[in-house]
Design an enzyme around this catalytic site. Structure first.
Site, PDB file in Angstrom:
ATOM      1  N   LYS A  22     -12.044  -2.643 -13.877  1.00 51.43           N
ATOM      2  CA  LYS A  22     -11.353  -3.440 -12.850  1.00 51.43           C
ATOM      3  C   LYS A  22     -11.962  -4.833 -12.721  1.00 51.43           C
ATOM      4  O   LYS A  22     -11.244  -5.840 -12.724  1.00 51.43           O
ATOM      5  CB  LYS A  22     -11.431  -2.729 -11.494  1.00 51.43           C
ATOM      6  CG  LYS A  22     -10.938  -3.587 -10.339  1.00 51.43           C
ATOM      7  CD  LYS A  22     -11.098  -2.917  -8.995  1.00 51.43           C
ATOM      8  CE  LYS A  22     -12.420  -3.126  -8.330  1.00 51.43           C
ATOM      9  NZ  LYS A  22     -12.578  -4.314  -7.496  1.00 51.43           N
ATOM     10  N   ASN A  23     -13.275  -4.876 -12.558  1.00 48.31           N
ATOM     11  CA  ASN A  23     -13.872  -6.171 -12.226  1.00 48.31           C
ATOM     12  C   ASN A  23     -13.915  -7.134 -13.409  1.00 48.31           C
ATOM     13  O   ASN A  23     -14.029  -8.344 -13.222  1.00 48.31           O
ATOM     14  CB  ASN A  23     -15.258  -5.982 -11.593  1.00 48.31           C
ATOM     15  CG  ASN A  23     -15.117  -5.398 -10.187  1.00 48.31           C
ATOM     16  OD1 ASN A  23     -14.031  -5.404  -9.598  1.00 48.31           O
ATOM     17  ND2 ASN A  23     -16.207  -4.886  -9.637  1.00 48.31           N
ATOM     18  N   ARG A 122     -17.893 -12.135   3.574  1.00 47.49           N
ATOM     19  CA  ARG A 122     -17.983 -12.436   2.137  1.00 47.49           C
ATOM     20  C   ARG A 122     -17.598 -13.897   1.902  1.00 47.49           C
ATOM     21  O   ARG A 122     -16.496 -14.202   1.450  1.00 47.49           O
ATOM     22  CB  ARG A 122     -17.093 -11.482   1.330  1.00 47.49           C
ATOM     23  CG  ARG A 122     -17.588 -10.046   1.405  1.00 47.49           C
ATOM     24  CD  ARG A 122     -16.654  -9.088   0.725  1.00 47.49           C
ATOM     25  NE  ARG A 122     -16.795  -9.074  -0.713  1.00 47.49           N
ATOM     26  CZ  ARG A 122     -16.060  -8.312  -1.517  1.00 47.49           C
ATOM     27  NH1 ARG A 122     -15.149  -7.506  -1.018  1.00 47.49           N
ATOM     28  NH2 ARG A 122     -16.236  -8.341  -2.822  1.00 47.49           N
ATOM     29  N   ASP A 305     -21.694  -0.769  -5.981  1.00 48.70           N
ATOM     30  CA  ASP A 305     -20.400  -0.087  -6.089  1.00 48.70           C
ATOM     31  C   ASP A 305     -20.541   1.412  -6.356  1.00 48.70           C
ATOM     32  O   ASP A 305     -19.546   2.144  -6.360  1.00 48.70           O
ATOM     33  CB  ASP A 305     -19.540  -0.728  -7.192  1.00 48.70           C
ATOM     34  CG  ASP A 305     -19.168  -2.162  -6.851  1.00 48.70           C
ATOM     35  OD1 ASP A 305     -19.286  -2.549  -5.674  1.00 48.70           O
ATOM     36  OD2 ASP A 305     -18.772  -2.903  -7.773  1.00 48.70           O
ATOM     37  N   ARG A 397      -6.685   0.732  -5.714  1.00 42.96           N
ATOM     38  CA  ARG A 397      -7.031  -0.632  -6.134  1.00 42.96           C
ATOM     39  C   ARG A 397      -7.864  -0.597  -7.409  1.00 42.96           C
ATOM     40  O   ARG A 397      -7.841  -1.568  -8.174  1.00 42.96           O
ATOM     41  CB  ARG A 397      -7.888  -1.318  -5.076  1.00 42.96           C
ATOM     42  CG  ARG A 397      -7.334  -1.331  -3.701  1.00 42.96           C
ATOM     43  CD  ARG A 397      -8.307  -2.037  -2.818  1.00 42.96           C
ATOM     44  NE  ARG A 397      -8.175  -3.441  -3.100  1.00 42.96           N
ATOM     45  CZ  ARG A 397      -7.584  -4.291  -2.281  1.00 42.96           C
ATOM     46  NH1 ARG A 397      -7.142  -3.879  -1.121  1.00 42.96           N
ATOM     47  NH2 ARG A 397      -7.463  -5.546  -2.606  1.00 42.96           N
TER      48      ARG A 397
HETATM   49  N1  EPU Z   1     -22.103 -14.415  -1.312  1.00 46.97           N
HETATM   50  C1  EPU Z   1     -22.237 -15.516  -0.500  1.00 46.97           C
HETATM   51  N2  EPU Z   1     -21.594 -16.667  -0.875  1.00 46.97           N
HETATM   52  C2  EPU Z   1     -20.825 -16.746  -1.975  1.00 46.97           C
HETATM   53  C3  EPU Z   1     -20.681 -15.608  -2.790  1.00 46.97           C
HETATM   54  C4  EPU Z   1     -21.329 -14.439  -2.429  1.00 46.97           C
HETATM   55  O1  EPU Z   1     -22.922 -15.497   0.519  1.00 46.97           O
HETATM   56  O2  EPU Z   1     -20.261 -17.830  -2.243  1.00 46.97           O
HETATM   57  C5  EPU Z   1     -22.791 -13.166  -0.949  1.00 46.97           C
HETATM   58  C6  EPU Z   1     -21.821 -12.058  -0.596  1.00 46.97           C
HETATM   59  O3  EPU Z   1     -21.391 -12.146   0.731  1.00 46.97           O
HETATM   60  C7  EPU Z   1     -22.641 -10.820  -0.892  1.00 46.97           C
HETATM   61  C8  EPU Z   1     -23.490 -11.258  -2.094  1.00 46.97           C
HETATM   62  O4  EPU Z   1     -23.494 -12.677  -2.080  1.00 46.97           O
HETATM   63  O5  EPU Z   1     -23.475 -10.552   0.201  1.00 46.97           O
HETATM   64  C9  EPU Z   1     -22.986 -10.777  -3.449  1.00 46.97           C
HETATM   65  O6  EPU Z   1     -21.614 -11.148  -3.597  1.00 46.97           O
HETATM   66  P1  EPU Z   1     -20.922 -11.336  -5.025  1.00 46.97           P
HETATM   67  O7  EPU Z   1     -20.357 -12.695  -5.082  1.00 46.97           O
HETATM   68  O8  EPU Z   1     -21.880 -10.938  -6.098  1.00 46.97           O
HETATM   69  O9  EPU Z   1     -19.778 -10.262  -4.948  1.00 46.97           O
HETATM   70  P2  EPU Z   1     -18.217 -10.435  -5.236  1.00 46.97           P
HETATM   71  O10 EPU Z   1     -18.031 -11.316  -6.414  1.00 46.97           O
HETATM   72  O11 EPU Z   1     -17.508 -10.737  -3.986  1.00 46.97           O
HETATM   73  C10 EPU Z   1     -18.140  -8.463  -6.953  1.00 46.97           C
HETATM   74  C11 EPU Z   1     -17.297  -7.242  -7.148  1.00 46.97           C
HETATM   75  C12 EPU Z   1     -17.652  -6.203  -6.090  1.00 46.97           C
HETATM   76  C13 EPU Z   1     -19.147  -5.881  -6.226  1.00 46.97           C
HETATM   77  C14 EPU Z   1     -19.977  -7.165  -6.117  1.00 46.97           C
HETATM   78  C15 EPU Z   1     -21.474  -6.949  -6.346  1.00 46.97           C
HETATM   79  C16 EPU Z   1     -15.283  -8.080  -8.124  1.00 46.97           C
HETATM   80  C17 EPU Z   1     -13.838  -8.383  -7.967  1.00 46.97           C
HETATM   81  N3  EPU Z   1     -15.893  -7.587  -7.057  1.00 46.97           N
HETATM   82  O12 EPU Z   1     -17.845  -8.950  -5.652  1.00 46.97           O
HETATM   83  O13 EPU Z   1     -16.896  -5.064  -6.406  1.00 46.97           O
HETATM   84  O14 EPU Z   1     -19.534  -5.008  -5.196  1.00 46.97           O
HETATM   85  O15 EPU Z   1     -19.523  -8.122  -7.088  1.00 46.97           O
HETATM   86  O16 EPU Z   1     -21.685  -6.377  -7.588  1.00 46.97           O
HETATM   87  O17 EPU Z   1     -15.852  -8.240  -9.188  1.00 46.97           O
HETATM   88  C18 EPU Z   1     -15.826  -3.037  -5.974  1.00 46.97           C
HETATM   89  O18 EPU Z   1     -15.462  -3.041  -7.166  1.00 46.97           O
HETATM   90  O19 EPU Z   1     -15.682  -2.041  -5.221  1.00 46.97           O
HETATM   91  C19 EPU Z   1     -16.452  -4.231  -5.426  1.00 46.97           C
HETATM   92  C20 EPU Z   1     -16.593  -4.447  -4.119  1.00 46.97           C
END
Ligand code: EPU
Length: 430
Positions: A22-23, A122, A305, A397
């Site tokens: 998915k990701n 987020r 995850d 999802r």
């Molecule tokens: N964060 C910030 N600012 C930013 C970006 C992130 O403060 O600009 C914080 C977030 O709030 C969080 C941390 O940094 O506390 C990590 O966030 P990250 O950006 O790594 O996560 P994401 O890109 O929103 C992806 C996956 C998630 C997975 C996380 C961590 C996708 C679409 N989603 O989320 O997947 O948990 O990385 O590995 O790739 C899932 O598949 O169930 C899922 C939630």
């Protein structure tokens, strides 16, 4: 709306095949916007987040056609619109990837800010910081973020934290920027490497994906290719835990065992037998489940995850386990549902303490997000009696045909239609 009705207590046996990640897929489907010719993606998971990505592409003028199961044709040359419709963007966190791809190709992108979601706050400040480093400006208006630039110029991007989405968006904006971009403190997840491999196969020049420094030299043209998306590490991990929780014996096919190392290591610590083969793993339980402690970390650490699924497994072990998950600030929402099944878990902020009792009882429960839903399904499979899992749209999802796949390895799981609830209950996750 539908729910899953699960009669638990049957050990899972047999072979299950893992779908595309998915990701990786949500990033790669969005990245087709950067391709200057038609391209074909294979191993695309049939999940609702991908359906939303495809609707977004079509809404902007792209041609997206299903070729066969899990294979899709994309022609994004005909995109005329650089705004993602709010109604689609708000359904999925990964809609922010359209900021990076549209900015990278058109130097203009408008996407609804991700709003209230399931895992806590987020923000996307790091994504915007990356775009600013490349010379873009942004405004926030009516809940939408608008990013724009006359041109994008390669630069140094330093992330203040490990961010998967920020790293992906920075890569997508930089791939056609002028000159060299260096991303420091980059995330290292397998889906980042897969995105880089996809873009490099089209002619991009990205080096270092999978390490914390990624160097991107901008190119002006990306050619059409056929590309296969990697298998889903988290889907595989979920079936591994389901096999362990039911004390079954399951072969999980179409996996990259290297991507599963942190999951395999923890399962072995819990007393589960995991046998790694080239493209499959066999998971079985030969003895008692043993308590353990887990702390989630960015890749190659233990993935957030997989935290809800492992917490569920540890309720079935004897003794006290401590789980620390501070990647997001609210990833224990499912705990109150597990308590309904007899679990003894206390949560203080980002730490959960599980007093394992060795058993769970069936109950009606509600998925609170994607991985929480997977955890509750596992709980239902392991519990005595009947468990009804509602809000399964969260599960859909990210898990292709989860009921059919589980049925194939012996689970008693039925999909049942329930009265409709308001669509506003669909909140973002993933
Ligand atoms: N964060 C910030 N600012 C930013 C970006 C992130 O403060 O600009 C914080 C977030 O709030 C969080 C941390 O940094 O506390 C990590 O966030 P990250 O950006 O790594 O996560 P994401 O890109 O929103 C992806 C996956 C998630 C997975 C996380 C961590 C996708 C679409 N989603 O989320 O997947 O948990 O990385 O590995 O790739 C899932 O598949 O169930 C899922 C939630």
């Amino acid at each position: 709306m539908e729910k899953f009705v699960i009669t638990g207590g049957t050990p899972l046996h047999g072979t299950v095949t893992i779908s595309g990640a998915k990701n990786a897929a949500v990033a790669i489907v969005a990245a087709t916007i950067l391709c200057d010719e038609p391209c074909v993606l294979e191993n695309v998971p049939e999940i609702s987040d991908i359906t939303i990505c495809m609707k977004i592409l079509r809404s902007m003028g792209a041609i997206v056609k299903r070729v066969t199961d899990n294979t899709y044709y994309f022609d994004t040359r005909c995109i005329t619109e650089t705004k993602v419709p709010y109604e689609l963007a708000r359904l999925m966190r990964a809609s922010t990837y359209f900021l990076g791809t549209l900015l990278g190709r058109f130097h203009d992108a408008c996407v609804a800010m991700p709003g209230g979601c399931d895992l806590g706050d987020r923000p996307i400040d790091q994504h915007l910081k990356a775009f600013t480093s490349l010379g873009a400006k942004h405004d926030l208006h009516n809940g939408e973020v608008h990013c724009y630039a006359d041109e994008l110029i390669g630069s140094q991007v330093y992330f203040d934290m490990n961010t998967v989405g920020g790293t992906i968006n920075a890569i997508m904006a930089a791939v056609k920027a002028k000159g060299l971009t260096i991303i420091e403190n980059a995330a290292k997840e397998p889906h980042i490497v897969d995105l880089a491999n996809f873009l490099n196969s089209m002619g991009a020049d990205i080096r270092g994906a999978g390490t914390d420094v990624i160097k991107i030299r901008g190119v002006s043209f990306l050619k059409g290719i056929t590309y296969g998306i990697i298998p889903d590490q988290i889907e595989a991990g979920t079936y591994m835990v389901a096999a362990a929780a039911t004390k079954g014996d399951v072969i999980i096919k179409n996996v990259i065992p290297k991507h599963l190392e942190s999951i395999t290591a923890k399962l072995r610590k819990i007393g589960v037998t995991v046998i790694e083969n080239d493209e499959s793993v066999e998971v079985r339980v030969d003895g008692p489940l043993i308590k353990t402690n887990i702390k989630t970390m960015p890749h190659p650490g233990f993935p957030t995850d997989m935290q809800p699924q492992f917490s569920t497994l540890l309720t079935l072990a004897e003794g006290t386990s401590v789980i620390t998950d501070d990647i997001f600030d609210n990833r224990f929402k499912y705990v109150s549902e597990l308590r309904r099944m007899g679990a003894d878990i206390s949560v203080d902020g980002t730490v959960a303490v599980i007093q394992g009792k060795g058993a769970l009882q069936g109950a009606p429960v509600q998925a609170t997000d994607l991985r929480a839903g997977a955890a509750l399904i596992i709980a239902g499979l392991a519990a005595s009696g009947v468990t009804e899992v509602e809000n399964i749209h969260f599960v859909e999802r990210g898990y292709e045909n989860i009921d059919k796949k589980l049925e194939g390895i012996g689970a008693a799981i039925k999909r049942v239609v329930v009265a409709d609830v308001d669509v506003d209950q669909m909140r973002m996750s993933g």
